[in-house]
Design an enzyme around this catalytic site. Sequence first.
Site, PDB file in Angstrom:
ATOM      1  N   CYS A  93       0.817  -1.210   0.000  1.00  0.00           N
ATOM      2  CA  CYS A  93       0.000   0.000   0.000  1.00  0.00           C
ATOM      3  C   CYS A  93       0.857   1.268   0.000  1.00  0.00           C
ATOM      4  O   CYS A  93       1.523   1.556  -0.972  1.00  0.00           O
ATOM      5  CB  CYS A  93      -0.952  -0.051   1.185  1.00  0.00           C
ATOM      6  SG  CYS A  93      -2.329   1.072   1.015  1.00  0.00           S
ATOM      7  N   ARG A 126     -12.324   5.845  -4.082  1.00  0.00           N
ATOM      8  CA  ARG A 126     -11.400   4.842  -3.562  1.00  0.00           C
ATOM      9  C   ARG A 126     -11.681   3.488  -4.202  1.00  0.00           C
ATOM     10  O   ARG A 126     -12.821   3.174  -4.552  1.00  0.00           O
ATOM     11  CB  ARG A 126     -11.545   4.729  -2.042  1.00  0.00           C
ATOM     12  CG  ARG A 126     -10.931   5.874  -1.293  1.00  0.00           C
ATOM     13  CD  ARG A 126     -10.974   5.608   0.198  1.00  0.00           C
ATOM     14  NE  ARG A 126      -9.913   4.716   0.650  1.00  0.00           N
ATOM     15  CZ  ARG A 126      -8.672   5.119   0.896  1.00  0.00           C
ATOM     16  NH1 ARG A 126      -8.336   6.380   0.720  1.00  0.00           N
ATOM     17  NH2 ARG A 126      -7.766   4.277   1.315  1.00  0.00           N
ATOM     18  N   HIS A 189      -4.030  -5.947   1.215  1.00  0.00           N
ATOM     19  CA  HIS A 189      -4.066  -6.191   2.652  1.00  0.00           C
ATOM     20  C   HIS A 189      -4.690  -7.553   2.857  1.00  0.00           C
ATOM     21  O   HIS A 189      -4.994  -8.252   1.916  1.00  0.00           O
ATOM     22  CB  HIS A 189      -4.909  -5.128   3.350  1.00  0.00           C
ATOM     23  CG  HIS A 189      -4.424  -3.747   3.106  1.00  0.00           C
ATOM     24  ND1 HIS A 189      -3.245  -3.295   3.604  1.00  0.00           N
ATOM     25  CD2 HIS A 189      -4.957  -2.721   2.408  1.00  0.00           C
ATOM     26  CE1 HIS A 189      -3.066  -2.034   3.232  1.00  0.00           C
ATOM     27  NE2 HIS A 189      -4.086  -1.672   2.498  1.00  0.00           N
TER      28      HIS A 189
END
Lengths: 247, 455
Positions: A93, A126, A189
């Site tokens: 990330c 997002r 993640h």
Amino acid sequence: MKLVIGHFYPELLNLYGDRGNLSCLRMRLQWRGIGVTVVPLAAGEPVDFSGLDLVLMGGGSDREQELACGFLQKIKGEFYRYVEEGGTVLAVCGGYQLLGEYYQTRTKKLKGLGILGIHTTWEPARLVGNIILDSGLCADAIVGFENHGGRTWIGDYEPLGRVRLGLGNTGDGAWEGIHYKNVIGTYLHGPLLPKNPQICDLLLETALKEKYGSAVRLSPLPDELEQIAGREMVKRGRRRQGRGLFH
Amino acid sequence: MRSRIAVCCAKWVYRMIHLFHLGDGAALPGAVAKRIDPGILRMLAGMVTEGVLVVLGTNGKTTVNSILYQVLKEQGKTVLANRTGANMENGITTAFVLAADAREGIQADYACIEVDENAAFTVLPQLMPAGILLTNLFRDQLDRYGEVDAVYERIRRAIFQTPDAVLILNGDDALLSDLLSECPNRAVTYGIEEAVFDEAAKPRVREGVFCRFCGRRLVYTLVHYGQLGHYYCPGCGRKRPRPDDWADRVHIEGEACCFRLDGRLLRPRMTARYQIYNILAAYAALKAVEGPVDRFGSAIEKFDFDNHRESRFYIDGASIQLYLAKNPVGFQQKLSLLCQDPGRKDVLILVNDTAQDGRDVSWLWDVDFEYLKEARPAAIVVGGKRRYDMGLRLKYEEIPCRVTEHIPKAIRKLAASGTKNLYILVNYSSLYPIHRMLCRWEEKENIYSWKEEEK
């Protein structure tokens, strides 16, 4: 045998349970009777890369990433050499974005480490959801969760994998992450490694090989639970295929 | 006229929903009313005579709101409050329209409204609150809310539209207290003066380690948990504000956690220490808006902390405690409670990933599960949609557990043949279904034993 893992900025880059990657690396070494030391690197302090066998970088909020970015500028040169000489890195990330040349956020342009010739631009929508990749690095599908506002443009670099379900580097559902020398950069993640133990073992084998010269074959571990958890997500993904967002 | 029609229609919709069992009608009536009269919430909120109190923050919203509600009622006030979970714009509008009379409008002294952080920006200017209470800021459902910095920013912009409201904020929270210098509002703070929390309650992953204004690492002279504590910045000199209301002399009497507030010793019926913050918050808020506090002490000692979030049941001769643990800090607090129980125990952990829970279960790795090992449960069972992820989390902590696909059966079995002391930790979407199920079982059992007695 023994590995030293450098953890970049546990106080700044620690979003989304990414420290799970660290416990995965550590436990999978311990379970095989291989020694392991974790060096938590404090922001702003000098880093001796010659003593590190594997480097782990997580993500943070934009503000925290900016702080981290400032600290990293001071060790940019050493980090670059570490990567070029075959150092093993997992960057997730924010850490992935920082490896590139710059990150254009909503308000400013953050200068990255410039280790990879990639860059990231921020967009208001997002990219959020479960994600599944097919990668040449491992036989099983890679499963995880992506949650990023940045779009990362990797040019001609080799991606980590092809997106089977999800959005990926730029949100177009084509490619995800990056694989350059012994560096893996990704938005995944989950955390990434406990869910995908094959990637974890690949990183460990690479680091051991770099350190001890000869190829190392790690003994297999009982990974039934990991496989069931992964298969469960792939199964759910298949049910959702063609129905828009994958949850 | 328009508003009258809006109220009537909303009430009719609510009746229909219940008549045909179409759900709980917590949001739709408000949506209908808003459609008919977009100004309905602003108008009804303006009719509350002594003021609207808004509760914001990651953890403790529902508890603080029900404390405010109870304490005000206890002191003879008429109070309006929104229901648990109905804290988006439609839910809040529903609470107002259902409490309204088509002709007279709202007749209430106070309205206590908990507001979701994502709804604050649109809702706050309509409510024009007298007081805005902020409990804390922790990472929670990152896929829905984003990281705490983003939540902070949203709250700051929401408050900016209501400069007349007094802020009541947790001064121990190093992130929240930044609002003191960033908002023009009058503000009061509250805090805990002494060390109260054990190590198990303190998650190792923390927010806001570095100062927002100068980037230096904050120094703590006392850490409560997370970023809560006594702190100062060696760079720009900002520090924990001296609290206007504070708790001290915290001690345990029997099972209850007691403390001193404003010179008076309180003995509330609670075991969890973080509840001190919730009580403090409510007290500070009432004082700040010049509400009644004379009988605060007696009202709080009567307050039932069982409001579905920490409930106890007795089934098959076993004590079953149901805890909500929906984010890392919340989970850590519950693990600390488990550690405080020296008796033998079993633990059931249920993890789901519905939209209400957050789709991402990565947060499980931000919880320090080693304390679950320290609590030494006889059996650990994991269930829910993401049971394998939960099992995996425990595997890397080297904690053996069993994975179940059938939750009711697992509970029955643990209750019947376990240690007779079962803890169930759940995230949001299982809370009410499991609560209802346990209520049903308990009721049946009680009816049964009552019949036995009659014979």
